[in-house]
Each structure stands twice: as structure tokens, then as C-alpha cells.
Design a protein around this motif. Structure first.
Motif, PDB file in Angstrom:
ATOM      1  N   TYR A   1       0.776  -1.226  -0.033  1.00 27.12           N
ATOM      2  CA  TYR A   1       0.112   0.174  -0.071  1.00 27.12           C
ATOM      3  C   TYR A   1       0.889   1.136  -0.065  1.00 27.12           C
ATOM      4  CZ  TYR A   1      -3.382  -3.574   1.009  1.00 27.12           C
ATOM      5  OH  TYR A   1      -4.103  -4.771   1.022  1.00 27.12           O
ATOM      6  N   VAL A   2       2.096   1.180   0.374  1.00 26.59           N
ATOM      7  CA  VAL A   2       3.139   2.370   0.102  1.00 26.59           C
ATOM      8  C   VAL A   2       4.084   2.222  -1.081  1.00 26.59           C
ATOM      9  CG1 VAL A   2       4.679   3.720   1.206  1.00 26.59           C
ATOM     10  CG2 VAL A   2       2.747   2.816   2.630  1.00 26.59           C
ATOM     11  N   HIS A   3       4.686   1.262  -0.986  1.00 24.14           N
ATOM     12  CA  HIS A   3       5.753   0.971  -2.084  1.00 24.14           C
ATOM     13  C   HIS A   3       5.311   0.939  -3.425  1.00 24.14           C
ATOM     14  CE1 HIS A   3       9.677   1.267  -0.056  1.00 24.14           C
ATOM     15  NE2 HIS A   3       8.856   1.254   0.966  1.00 24.14           N
TER      16      HIS A   3
ATOM     17  N   LYS B   1       1.749   3.492  -4.591  1.00 24.26           N
ATOM     18  CA  LYS B   1       2.186   4.986  -5.045  1.00 24.26           C
ATOM     19  C   LYS B   1       2.785   4.953  -6.602  1.00 24.26           C
ATOM     20  CE  LYS B   1       3.560   8.568  -2.048  1.00 24.26           C
ATOM     21  NZ  LYS B   1       4.542   9.296  -1.022  1.00 24.26           N
ATOM     22  N   ASN B   2       3.734   3.888  -6.876  1.00 23.88           N
ATOM     23  CA  ASN B   2       4.424   3.779  -8.219  1.00 23.88           C
ATOM     24  C   ASN B   2       3.156   3.515  -9.267  1.00 23.88           C
ATOM     25  OD1 ASN B   2       7.130   4.395  -8.084  1.00 23.88           O
ATOM     26  ND2 ASN B   2       6.713   3.207  -6.429  1.00 23.88           N
TER      27      ASN B   2
ATOM     28  N   ILE C   1       0.687   6.741  -9.830  1.00 20.76           N
ATOM     29  CA  ILE C   1       1.231   7.727 -10.489  1.00 20.76           C
ATOM     30  C   ILE C   1       0.652   7.693 -12.155  1.00 20.76           C
ATOM     31  CG2 ILE C   1       3.195   8.751 -11.507  1.00 20.76           C
ATOM     32  CD1 ILE C   1       3.991   8.724  -8.300  1.00 20.76           C
TER      33      ILE C   1
ATOM     34  N   VAL D   1       2.463  15.243  -7.703  1.00 22.52           N
ATOM     35  CA  VAL D   1       2.562  14.010  -6.917  1.00 22.52           C
ATOM     36  C   VAL D   1       3.727  12.821  -7.150  1.00 22.52           C
ATOM     37  CG1 VAL D   1      -0.028  13.514  -6.424  1.00 22.52           C
ATOM     38  CG2 VAL D   1       1.020  12.355  -8.317  1.00 22.52           C
ATOM     39  N   ASN D   2       4.338  13.165  -8.645  1.00 26.15           N
ATOM     40  CA  ASN D   2       5.618  12.472  -9.025  1.00 26.15           C
ATOM     41  C   ASN D   2       6.581  13.285  -8.952  1.00 26.15           C
ATOM     42  OD1 ASN D   2       7.122  10.871 -10.298  1.00 26.15           O
ATOM     43  ND2 ASN D   2       6.233  10.781 -11.879  1.00 26.15           N
TER      44      ASN D   2
ATOM     45  N   VAL E   1       9.718   7.242  -5.745  1.00 27.35           N
ATOM     46  CA  VAL E   1       8.704   7.863  -5.305  1.00 27.35           C
ATOM     47  C   VAL E   1       8.910   8.255  -3.595  1.00 27.35           C
ATOM     48  CG1 VAL E   1       7.153   7.792  -7.116  1.00 27.35           C
ATOM     49  CG2 VAL E   1       6.815   6.371  -4.884  1.00 27.35           C
ATOM     50  N   LEU E   2       9.921   7.502  -2.896  1.00 25.34           N
ATOM     51  CA  LEU E   2       9.903   7.916  -1.512  1.00 25.34           C
ATOM     52  C   LEU E   2      11.384   8.551  -1.187  1.00 25.34           C
ATOM     53  CD1 LEU E   2       8.595   4.573  -0.265  1.00 25.34           C
ATOM     54  CD2 LEU E   2       7.332   6.699  -0.277  1.00 25.34           C
TER      55      LEU E   2
END
Ligand SMILES: Nc1ncnc2c1ncn2[C@@H]1O[C@H](COP(=O)(O)OP(=O)(O)O)[C@@H](O)[C@H]1O
Ligand SMILES: [Mg+2]
Lengths: 331, 334
Positions: free
Chosen positions: A241-243, A246-247, A250, A320-321, B105-106
Motif C-alpha cells: 500500500y505504500v511502495h 504509489k508507483n 502515478i 505527486v510525481n 517516489v520515496l
């Protein structure tokens, strides 16, 4: 992002938007010349040829193309797109009266698309072997190949005619908000009327979005950085849900934004089937009546909506990117 | 007892035609703060072995046999949460291409702090402090600013230093570095290797260094494992392997080092290429390329046998004439 970058981004996009609107206005203008004779709509058959010519002169219809077009453009910029032949009112006003109905329909459909495609896309990517995934994928293949008016008619037949659960046409009760915005979001009856049309409209894009998100997510899950995230000992939740998410989202934002824009075009069909009193329904009526100013006004308003959504989507994408710099993000 | 003991490890990939055995009969041990090199041509199964240790083989591959004993527990048998607790905490990895390893993106800081938080209760502030300290240790200039940077704002060399800093965060017992410099600019490869070596010494961390470059392992590791087509063909102390290679494959690798070849001459490459895993010949997998192969080599798979601390899987081990210029080799690689 620096303020200067931001301003330059807005300037670039502003210029692009102007170019697109210019082209759309050209199209609108050329339709004006080609869709029937405006004089006949105005004065009918009984007027003599000499009188007609005098009238043409007075209306500027005998002027050179360039003069006519710049007059059209000049008026258009001031919000004057001519009077609707049928409603005998400014065409733009007629269109804008119907804008809230269409906007709310598209918004509801968009919310349904996002609300379903994101969780389903994620679920089917994470659990490729689950039977739920098989069902979702099978249904979405079928969904892609069914035309929207069939979905709509079936929905009406089952839920309105047979079961009687849903109203089959109109917006129901609306509430008058400031600036003449009549909203169906604020009454139970309005929401009830919104259900079938918004589901029908969202069904066009839903399978596509599920597949888009699933495909993107599966690719991201194979990436080296996700592998490294596992090697770091992160939890599944954090990785998914994060790594990965997010990708995944986008690229989906930029592609999906354009697709949502095209929903506007599909409202013509949906609104007609459900007799939804929006711009699309109005447009089809205008075409039937050869109400040229109204047709042109519709094309220009929809073009403008398209340009604005695309610019907004680009802006969100850029915000966001982190790997995209504002300047040079160009097209 | 050794820190890590791998016993008869086997990795399989089921596919349409049956099962593909990617690793077979892998046996080795690693002592505390020992540095071990794994060498072999690309496709030999080095990365597979590394990922198998942390149970990170991607589907549909699986560990089909063997034990991976670390601190008294078999890693292959741990449940998801137990192995997660070891990954990145007791055993860390460094990947090959730093351009792909970090999440685009982090920020660097987020990717460091999340690693710490995955393994212990630590405040944001303390985690940030520790991350900063590690960035300093890997000699990243202006580390405060780097913490808030995204990976694409850093050069390849700096990114690999960040990856090393992440691997080092929890002061692991073992770092597994899979070709850590292969993707880097030649000019900074030596620098990054020297840094890795120094850090492992300072922290008394054991290192498994995977590379296809024999010259690199010979400078850094104390022991070497040579892999070919999913198996270990030779293992021993670095000096032994370099000075007195026993397996024809190892002999060939050493002869192919650029230092072994006169300038301007074509490199002394081993002829042919490694068989693909679904097409491994019966008998010794290396036999078709081997100058010393006899009848038996094409029929029977040789066992790994040990003499004087050096293990070799070759029917003719000990009978081969030493190559002409083993002494030159020594000079070249040290
Ligand atoms: N998903 C997979 N399915 C089947 N075979 C695989 C898969 N991934 C890797 N392999 C095979 O495993 C072998 C070992 O690969 P790898 O460990 O990456 O080699 P090395 O790191 O030594 O270059 C290769 O022959 C590769 O083709
Ligand atoms: Mg590899």
C-alpha cells in the motif's frame, strides 16, 4: 517545487489550452457554415431573394471568411455564442443551465470508478490466483465488450420495470444552490435517481480501470525496489500500500484522467437513455432540430471542460510525481 | 558453530514441462565476521542462492530441499513473520543496480526510517538520527540534505552508498552483497568496494560477496565458492583457490582474467557457454567445455570432495597439471 517552475508550468499549459480552444472554435465556426442555412431557420420560405440578400448583408454572411471568423471569435470570447433557434435564448445560457446535471452525473460515475477500480485492481494484482480475481477479470472482459446503451437498457428493464426499485428517468428532486446550481446530491430522491445512470456511465470505464491498475501494480510488484523492500523486512501492508501503490497510481492518474474526460462524450448516450436533463441530452435534441448555435455552444463548452480536466490532471500528476520536473513536463 | 550453515540446498521452479532445478546440492558455512565470495558466470545461480537464504525466491520458485541454519534456526522453515523479522535486521542485502533498488517516489530518509521501524520501536527522531549517522559512515557528503532527497537526485555511486547505509542500519550479522559494483562507473567501483570492506571490518559483519569478477573477490574475501550451472564446483580459502585451482572451470576463470593476458592479445576465454538449466548434460555439467574431460565426465556427476580444506567437484581433481603461469596469477590479482 519552486514558485517560478509552477508559474512557468501554468503559462505553458495556458498557451497549450488556448491553442486547443482556438482549434475547437474553428471547428465550431465551420459547422455554422455547413449545417443548413441560418436564414431559413430565421425567416422561413416566404421571403424574396432580394430581401434575403439584404438580410445576409446586414447579418454579415456575405463578408469574407476571415472577417466572419474574427467576429465569431470576438463574440465567443465575450461569452456570446449566438441565440438558440429553438429556445430563443443565448445558447451558452441554455447549455450552462444543464451543466450541473451532467457534472453531477460524471462526478458520481467517477467516484464509482475510483472507489471500485482501485481496491479491485489492487486485490487482483496481489492475489492473482484467487477465484475472486478470476471472476473479476472474466466480468471485466465481458464488461468491456458490452455497449453502454445495452447496459443501460438492461438496467432499466431489470431494476425499474421488473423490480420497480429504481426510477427510470429524470433527475428527481433537486435543490437550488447559489449561482443557479441545482443539485440532486442533496435530496434522497435526487440520489435515488442518480444510481442507475451513474452506474451505467461508470460501467464503460470500470473494466478498463481495473485492468489498468492491476497491470500496472503487477509490473511494479516485480520491480527491484519492491524486491529490496521485501529484503529490508518491511511488512506486506507497507510494501503493497505504500511502495507498490504509489508507483502504480502515478501513471494511472495521467492515463485515467484523460479517460475520465472522455466520459463527457458518453454522457450523450447515457443521458438520452435515462432522459437525464443534462447537456448531452440537450445536445442530441439540438442535433435533431439543427439548432446550430446550441450545437456549437455544446462543442465549445465540452472542449473547454476537456482542456481544463487535462490541465488539472497534468498538474496533479506533476505534484505527486517527484521524478518529474515542472519545466519540460510539456505535453 | 558457524553463524550460517547451508546444507544440501535445492531450489526448484515448477513449469509446464516439469520441474527446473535452479540450485542443487549447495553446501557451505559462514563464520562470524567472515568474508565469503561467490563467483561464477552470469546465470550460475549466485543471486538465486542469495535470495534463497532470506526465503525471497520469487514465485513459482521454492526451496525444495535442504536447511539454512542461522543462529540455531532453519530459515527455510520460519513462518512469514519470523523471516520478515530477520530480513534487513539480522541479514541484509545489497542489490546490483542502485538505479533500480531504491523506490523512486520515496525520499532516502523515508526508505531508511521505515526499515528501522519495521524492526523495532523507535521514535521518528531517533530513527532519523541513526539514519544520519549511517549516511555519515558511508561518507555521503551533506547527509542532512540527502535524507530529504529523492533517489533520482543522487548519482549512481551515492545511491549505492545509500543502499549500503540501509543494509547497515540495524548492524546485521550478515550482509549479502549481490554484485554491488557491477552497475557502477568503473572509476568508483574500487571506492565502493573499499568502503564495504572497511564497514564490514569495523562492525565485525560477515559478508557474502557475489560477483562474476574473480579479481574482486580475491582482494576482499577470505574464502571463495565457485558456482557453475546451479552447483558448487569448487570451494576453499581464497589463496588456495587462486594459487592452486583444482577445477578446470576455476582454472579457466583465472586464465581469463585480463591480468593473465598480454595487452593487445585476445582474452583467454573458456570456450563455449554455460548450459541453460533445462538443458544440463548428464555427468559433469562443465564436461562439454572442458579440455580434460574423459568418458566418465560425460556419464557421472562428480561429487564435491574435500582435501586440505579445498573442495572440488571433478573426477580428475588432483591429477591435473598445474597451469603454466599460476605464479603470474598471484601477482596479477593481489
Ligand atoms: N523465475 C525463474 N524461473 C525459472 N528460472 C529462473 C527464474 N529466475 C531465474 N532463473 C534461472 O536461474 C538461474 C540462475 O540465475 P541467477 O541466480 O540470477 O544467476 P546469477 O546471479 O549467477 O547470474 C538462471 O539460469 C536463470 O535463468
Ligand atoms: Mg545475479
Amino acid at each position: 517545487m519552486k514558485a517560478a517552475d509552477f508559474i512557468s508550468f501554468l503559462l505553458r499549459r495556458g498557451v497549450q489550452a488556448l491553442v486547443v480552444m482556438f482549434v475547437i472554435s474553428l471547428i465550431g465556426f465551420s459547422i455554422q457554415g455547413n449545417l443548413g442555412d441560418p436564414l431559413r431557420e430565421l425567416v422561413g420560405q416566404s421571403v424574396s431573394e432580394a430581401e434575403r440578400n439584404a438580410l445576409r448583408d446586414r447579418m454579415g454572411l456575405n463578408d469574407p471568411f476571415f472577417v466572419q471568423y474574427s467576429r465569431f471569435l470576438g463574440n465567443a470570447v465575450q461569452g456570446d455564442l449566438g441565440n438558440s433557434y429553438f429556445f430563443k435564448r443565448p445558447a451558452l445560457d441554455v447549455i450552462l443551465d444543464k451543466f450541473p446535471a451532467t457534472f453531477e452525473l460524471v462526478l458520481a460515475a467517477t467516484l464509482i470508478i475510483i472507489g471500485l477500480s482501485v481496491p479491485l485492481g489492487i486485490y487482483t494484482a496481489i492475489n492473482p490466483h484467487s477465484w475472486i480475481t478470476s471472476i473479476v477479470m472474466a466480468v471485466s472482459i465481458v464488461g468491456i465488450s458490452i455497449p453502454v446503451f445495452l447496459t443501460a437498457i438492461f438496467a432499466i428493464y431489470i431494476f425499474s420495470v421488473q423490480l420497480g426499485w429504481m426510477p427510470s428517468f429524470g433527475r428527481g428532486d433537486t435543490v437550488e444552490l447559489p449561482w443557479g446550481w441545482d443539485s440532486g446530491f442533496l435530496t434522497l430522491d435526487g440520489l435515488h435517481h442518480l444510481i442507475l445512470p451513474s452506474i451505467a456511465l461508470s460501467s464503460i470505464m470500470l473494466p478498463l480501470f481495473i485492468r489498468l491498475i492491476r497491470g500496472e501494480m503487477m509490473e511494479v510488484l516485480q520491480s527491484e525496489y519492491v524486491r529490496f523492500a521485501w529484503a529490508k523486512g518491511l511488512s506486506k501492508r507497507r510494501i503493497w500500500y505504500v511502495h507498490a501503490l504509489k508507483n502504480t497510481l502515478i501513471p494511472v492518474i495521467s492515463l485515467g484522467g484523460v479517460k475520465i474526460g472522455t466520459l463527457i462524450a458518453y454522457t450523450i448516450l447515457t443521458e438520452t437513455v435515462f432522459q437525464w436533463p443534462g447537456m448531452g441530452f440537450l445536445f442530441l435534441e439540438a442535433v435533431n432540430r439543427v439548432d446550430t448555435p446550441l450545437i456549437i455552444a455544446y462543442i465549445i463548452v465540452v472542449g473547454l471542460i476537456f482542456v481544463v480536466t487535462n490541465t488539472l490532471v497534468d498538474l496533479i500528476y506533476t505534484l505527486v510525481n517527484p521524478t518529474v520536473k515542472m519545466v519540460g513536463s510539456g505535453s | 558453530m558457524a553463524l550460517l550453515e547451508i546444507e544440501d540446498l535445492e531450489v526448484e521452479f515448477p513449469n509446464r514441462h516439469g520441474t527446473l532445478t535452479a540450485l542443487r546440492g549447495i553446501n557451505f558455512t559462514l563464520d562470524e565476521s567472515e568474508r565469503l565470495g561467490i563467483v561464477g558466470e552470469s546465470g550460475a545461480g549466485k543471486s538465486m542462492a542469495a535470495f534463497a537464504i532470506l526465503n525471497l525466491i520469487s514465485e513459482p520458485g521454492r526451496i525444495s530441499k535442504g536447511r539454512i541454519v542461522f543462529e540455531g534456526r532453519d530459515l527455510a522453515k520460519l513462518d512469514e513473520e519470523e523471516i520478515r523479522a530477520i530480513r534487513g535486521d539480522r541479514i541484509s542485502m545489497i542489490f546490483q543496480d542502485p538505479m533500480m533498488t531504491l523506490n523512486p517516489v520515496l525520499t532516502v530518509g523515508v526508505q531508511m526510517i521505515e526499515t528501522l521501524k519495521a524492526h523495532r520501536d523507535i521514535s521518528d527522531e531517533d530513527a532519523r538520527k541513526l539514519a544520519l549517522a549511517r549516511l555519515r559512515e558511508v561518507q555521503i557528503p551533506s547527509p542532512e540534505a540527502r535524507l530529504d532527497a529523492y533517489p533520482h537526485e543522487l548519482s549512481g555511486g551515492l545511491r549505492q552508498r545509500v543502499v549500503i547505509a540501509i543494509a547497515l542500519l540495524s548492524d546485521p550479522a550478515i550482509i549479502i552483497a549481490d554484485e554491488p559494483t557491477t552497475a557502477l562507473d568503473v572509476t568508483i567501483q574500487a571506492e565502493v568496494l573499499a568502503l564495504l570492506l572497511a564497514l564490514c571490518r569495523d562492525h565485525a559483519t560477515a559478508l557474502i560477496l557475489i560477483t562474476h569478477d574473480l579479481a574482486v573477490v580475491s582482494q576482499i574475501t577470505e574464502r571463495i565458492i565457485v558456482m557453475y550451472a546451479g552447483s558448487i564446483v569448487e570451494a576453499g580459502a581464497t589463496r588456495q583457490i587462486i594459487d592452486t585451482p583444482q577445477h578446470p572451470y576455476t582454472i579457466g576463470l583465472i586464465a581469463a582474467l585480463p591480468e593473465q593476458n598480454a595487452p593487445g592479445q585476445p582474452l583467454n576465454q573458456i570456450r563455449g557457454s554455460m548450459p541453460s538449466l533445462n538443458n544440463i548434460p548428464p555427468g559433469c555439467a562443465f564436461a562439454p567445455r572442458c579440455d580434460y574431460a574423459t568418458d566418465i565426465c560425460h556419464r557421472i556427476v562428480p561429487n564435491l570432495t574435500t582435501a586440505h580444506g579445498q573442495s572440488v567437484a571433478c573426477h580428475h581433481a588432483g591429477q591435473l597439471q598445474p597451469q603454466e603461469s599460476v605464479r603470474d596469477t598471484e601477482r596479477a590479482v593481489s
